[in-house]
Design an enzyme around this catalytic site. Structure first.
Site, PDB file in Angstrom:
ATOM      1  N   CYS A 186       0.503  -3.644   5.989  1.00  0.00           N
ATOM      2  CA  CYS A 186      -0.186  -3.807   7.277  1.00  0.00           C
ATOM      3  C   CYS A 186      -0.548  -5.247   7.635  1.00  0.00           C
ATOM      4  CB  CYS A 186      -1.438  -2.944   7.293  1.00  0.00           C
ATOM      5  SG  CYS A 186      -1.159  -1.258   6.690  1.00  0.00           S
ATOM      6  N   LYS A 188      -6.203  -0.928  16.772  1.00  0.00           N
ATOM      7  CA  LYS A 188      -6.241  -1.677  15.522  1.00  0.00           C
ATOM      8  C   LYS A 188      -5.453  -2.979  15.622  1.00  0.00           C
ATOM      9  CE  LYS A 188      -5.927  -0.614  10.590  1.00  0.00           C
ATOM     10  NZ  LYS A 188      -5.508   0.400   9.615  1.00  0.00           N
ATOM     11  N   HIS A 228      15.054   0.998 -11.031  1.00  0.00           N
ATOM     12  CA  HIS A 228      14.690  -0.400 -11.217  1.00  0.00           C
ATOM     13  C   HIS A 228      13.241  -0.441 -11.705  1.00  0.00           C
ATOM     14  CE1 HIS A 228      13.616  -4.552 -10.105  1.00  0.00           C
ATOM     15  NE2 HIS A 228      14.916  -4.800 -10.152  1.00  0.00           N
ATOM     16  N   HIS A 252       5.583  -1.880   9.889  1.00  0.00           N
ATOM     17  CA  HIS A 252       6.464  -1.533   8.762  1.00  0.00           C
ATOM     18  C   HIS A 252       6.884  -0.081   8.929  1.00  0.00           C
ATOM     19  CE1 HIS A 252       2.948   0.523   7.162  1.00  0.00           C
ATOM     20  NE2 HIS A 252       2.273  -0.610   7.312  1.00  0.00           N
TER      21      HIS A 252
END
Length: 505
Positions: free
Chosen positions: A54, A102, A225, A288
């Site tokens: 964020c 926000k 990974h 995102h």
């Protein structure tokens, strides 16, 4: 852009996977207002966040600078409150500015758990930091306003358009920041609750085509990974999940996207009803994405497509209609784009490039004063749920991801044309490509040095926080979001932290 384009509206939505805005992702859920923007505007097929979390992502968007330049290392560390954003510059040049919802791009926000988890990511322990992802159905088929706070902010923006914007004699910029489709808090998960609940109502769930939902393939634990395993474990995703559980999580996420789309629709309708729509540039994007159980993870904090690939749609005067742009772009491009549209001089120190030539459909003929747009985008991450700084370079069909100092953790290379789900790391198979992309990356950022700076910052911050607690330290750290694991062996984990603090570089 045309001389008479006096008004526009900037909309910045959080957490929507960019692949839902074009085929085949858009077959899973009804998004009528996203589709409206596609029909009357431009969609970017390869838009990326500059940091998949964020506050650092928003810091990049509001500043036009890469994360290693803003030093927004985690959700607690963002821009200084007096930083001059593109909206500040537009206000200085005569624009009426209005923000709702926000913002979250300045320092000092988010939970104590979130900060401590980021600071201690180099400690040699493995603790679950999130609640197990789950779904929750609320209300009935008439329950539309599930995310009430977002609807209230949407209502404020709509009323402002109808009561204020319509009477303005000066151009305006309106920003609306929504939380959806971010997962909701999970109270059972402890301090600050965490946010692992995908919540919707039957009204929105009926907008989802269950048969079109793709169940992601997962690597076995032994094939993962090492950084992915750390992320999956700390996100509480290493337990057993049935296919139906995964399908439901994804379906509920898509339903939450449908509710978000409806809020976009309220804004578009308000602009149309006031006669402002044809004079207004509308931008829809996100900070995102959301993995929604891809790669055995939910949330973001990953360079995989579900997390790092964001939506970016633009419509309005001077924007080419029904245009799909394949060029790689990123959120740092918003700053110069907003100034370019407003014909405000663009600072030369920005990381981003104006999208205006692409929006006009004249990209081949026009070059910015700084030279041609790069053929790559950069994303980086330094926060929680990942136990190493990571850097992603996307160019052409390749996505290159490297970690820490570039030596201690194996890099990843994905061919997105042959492997869009990013299931096969071909770094060993193509060492020349890896070397070439790493060379480009190092020309942009000295990433080993940045990684070292972040490690030093994390230790300094943790020591300062621990000292501020005095005798309460052991009790406070034991009862953060990881309390369910920590309280089983509290001394073991405290010792691990002491060992980490005693280690030199």
């Amino acid at each position: 852009m045309p001389e008479k384009c006096f008004y526009w509206f900037q909309m910045y939505h959080y957490l929507k996977d960019g692949r839902l805005t074009f085929y085949p992702g858009n077959q899973t859920v009804e998004l009528p207002f996203i589709n409206f923007m596609k029909r009357y505007g431009t969609v970017f097929l390869n838009a990326y966040t500059n940091s998949p979390i964020c506050c650092p992502s928003r810091a990049a968007m509001w500043s036009g600078l890469f994360t290693h330049l803003t030093e927004s290392w985690n959700n607690f560390r963002g821009l200084d409150p007096d930083y001059v954003t593109w909206m500040d510059l537009m206000e200085k040049h005569g624009y009426h500015t209005q923000k709702y919802g926000k913002l979250d791009y300045t320092s000092g926000h988010h939970s104590v758990s979130n900060r401590v988890e980021a600071w201690t990511r180099d400690v040699d322990f493995l603790l679950r930091q999130e609640g197990r992802p789950m779904v929750n159905l609320t209300g009935d088929r008439k329950h539309v306003r599930v995310m009430e706070a977002d609807w209230r902010n949407t209502d404020k923006a709509v009323n402002w358009i109808k009561e204020e914007a319509i009477n303005l004699t000066q151009p305006f910029v309106l920003y609306l920041g929504l939380n959806l489709p971010h997962p909701y808090p999970s109270p059972y998960a402890g301090e600050n609750f965490g946010s692992s609940t995908f919540l919707t109502s039957p009204y929105w769930l009926e907008k989802v085509t269950y048969e079109a939902i793709k169940i992601p393939k997962w690597a076995s634990f032994s094939e993962m990974h090492p950084v992915d395993y750390y992320s999956s474990y700390t996100k509480n995703c290493t337990g057993e999940f049935t296919k139906q559980e995964v399908r439901n999580i994804r379906a509920f996420y898509y339903a939450m996207c449908a509710e978000t789309d409806a809020m976009l629709g309220e804004i578009i309708s308000a602009l149309r009803d006031t006669g402002l729509l044809k004079k207004t540039i509308v931008i829809f994007t996100a900070d995102h994405g959301e993995l929604a159980m891809e790669h055995r993870q939910f949330y973001k904090m990953s360079m995989y497509e579900g997390s790092s690939h964001v939506p970016l749609l633009v419509m309005g005067p001077g924007v080419k209609e029904q245009q799909q742009i394949p060029n790689v772009v990123s959120l740092v491009d918003i700053y110069p784009t907003m100034l370019d549209i407003a014909r405000i001089p663009v600072p030369q120190n920005l990381s981003g490039y104006s999208l205006v030539p692409l929006l006009r459909g004249k990209a081949e003929n026009e070059v910015s004063p700084r030279g041609p747009r790069p053929s790559w985008v950069l994303s980086e991450f330094h926060g929680c749920n990942v136990n190493s700084s990571m850097y992603m370079l996307r160019t052409g069909k390749w996505k290159y991801i490297t970690y820490s100092d570039g030596r201690s953790v194996l890099p990843q290379l994905f061919d997105l044309s042959d492997d869009p789900d990013e299931l096969t790391n071909v770094a060993i198979k193509f060492p020349v490509i890896v070397h070439s992309l790493d060379k480009i990356l190092r020309s942009i950022v000295n990433y080993p040095k940045v990684s070292s700076s972040v490690q030093e910052y994390n230790k300094r911050q943790f020591i300062s926080w621990r000292q501020s607690l005095g005798q309460n330290y052991s009790n406070v750290i034991a009862n953060l979001r990881w309390h369910q694991d920590w309280l089983k062996e509290p001394k073991k984990y405290e010792n691990a932290i002491d060992k980490w603090l005693s280690q030199s570089k």
